[in-house]
Design an enzyme around this catalytic site. Structure first.
Site: not given
Ligand code: GUN
Length: 285
Positions: A49, A93, A116
Site C-alpha cells: 500500500k 489494517q 476502506d
Molecule cells: N485486512 C485484509 N484486507 C484488508 C483491507 O482491505 N483493508 C484493511 N484495512 N485491512 C485488511
C-alpha cells in the site's frame, strides 16, 4: 482453453488514470496506514500500500504500533490523524489483536476519511443503494476491484447465477450486495453452507474469499465457469495459494484469476482510487 487473469496490467491502467487526475487537479492525496504488530501477511499488504502511494506521488504515513497497545492509545492516534489536514484517508489494517474491539475502533475513523468503507455510515450508504451507480459513494476496495475486473472482462451479469463464498464484512457481504445491484442472482455461501458442491454446480461465476488453499476442485464447478479467487493462504508446502485448485481447474474453467498477483493488485489500485476520491471531496474538487 482457460483464460488466466493477472491483476497487474489492470492495476497499472487504474493507477495511470489516478496519476493523471492528480496532475490535472493539482492535488496530493495523503493516506495513513496503521498496523498493529508484525504479522508477516499484514506487513506485506501494508508495504504494498505504501509502495503504491510512492508510485503515485501520494503522501503516506506508515504507523506501526506494538500489538499490545492499549485501545485508548490507538484511539488517540486515530484522533490525531483525523485532525491532520495532510491526511485524507485513514486505514487501520485488520485483523486487530483480540484485546481490541474492532468495531469500536472502526467507528473512530471519521466517515470522510474512511478509505476502506468500514464504518457503519459508509456501509449503510452502500446498503441503501437502489441501483449499481456507485459513483457517489465510497466502496470497499476488494469488492470494487472484483466488480471492476468483471466489467473489464465484459461479462454480462444480468440474471447470471453467482456464488460468493465467504461472508466477511470486507469482501463477501458487500460484494454480494453489489453483484445483486448489478442484476445477478447471488448465493452467499459460508462455513455452515450444506452441500457446497451442489450449490456451486450450476453457477456461472464463483467468487471465493475464504483463505483455504486449493479447497475448490473441478468436481464442484460447472464447466466453463468464471472463477475469481480472493483467497490467499499458505498451502501444505508453505506456498501462497488461492481457494481454487489452480492446476486442477485449468482447462475446465473459462476464466480464472491468479494468486498471488490476481485480485490483490486490484485491491491496492482501488485503495488509491478511494484515497483520491476522499482527497477530492475534502478539497471540494
Ligand atoms: N485486512 C485484509 N484486507 C484488508 C483491507 O482491505 N483493508 C484493511 N484495512 N485491512 C485488511
Amino acid at each position: 482453453l482457460t483464460k488466466i487473469i493477472e491483476g497487474i496490467p489492470y492495476a497499472v491502467k487504474i493507477k495511470e488514470a489516478i496519476k493523471k487526475e492528480c496532475l490535472d487537479l493539482n492535488i496530493k492525496p495523503g493516506l495513513a496506514v496503521i498496523l498493529l504488530g508484525d504479522d508477516p501477511g499484514s506487513l506485506s499488504y501494508v508495504k504494498n500500500k505504501i509502495k503504491a502511494c510512492n508510485e503515485l506521488g501520494f503522501y503516506s504515513k506508515n504507523i506501526n504500533l506494538p500489538s499490545d497497545i492499549k485501545e485508548q492509545d490507538l484511539i488517540n492516534m486515530i484522533d490525531l490523524l483525523s485532525k491532520d489536514n495532510s491526511i485524507n484517508a485513514i486505514l487501520v489494517q485488520l485483523p486487530l489483536p483480540k484485546h481490541i474491539d474492532e468495531n469500536k475502533i472502526i467507528e473512530k475513523i471519521p466517515v470522510n476519511k474512511d478509505v476502506d468503507c468500514f464504518t457503519n455510515y459508509n456501509l449503510g450508504a452502500l446498503f441503501s443503494k437502489k441501483d449499481a451507480n456507485f459513483y457517489d459513494i465510497i466502496l470497499p476496495c476488494t469488492p470494487a476491484g472484483v466488480i471492476y475486473l468483471l466489467e473489464q472482462l465484459k461479462l454480462d451479469l444480468n440474471g447470471k447465477n453467482i456464488a460468493v463464498i465467504g461472508r466477511s464484512n470486507i469482501v463477501g457481504k458487500p460484494l454480494s450486495l453489489m453483484l445483486s445491484l448489478k442484476n445477478a442472482t447471488v448465493t452467499l455461501c459460508h462455513s455452515k453452507t450444506k452441500n457446497l458442491e451442489l450449490v456451486l454446480s450450476d453457477k456461472d461465476i464463483v467468487i471465493s474469499a475464504i483463505g483455504k488453499a486449493n479447497f475448490i476442485k473441478k468436481e464442484m464447478i460447472k464447466k466453463e465457469a468464471v472463477l475469481i479467487d480472493v483467497g490467499t493462504s499458505l498451502n501444505s508446502e508453505g506456498k501462497l495459494s488461492g481457494d481454487f485448485d489452480f492446476d486442477n481447474l485449468i482447462n475446465w474453467a473459462s476464466i480464472i484469476t491468479k494468486v498471488p498477483k490476481g485480485i490483490g493488485p486490484l485491491t491496492i489500485a482501488m485503495l488509491m482510487k478511494n484515497t483520491l476520491y476522499l482527497a477530492k471531496k475534502q478539497n471540494n474538487k
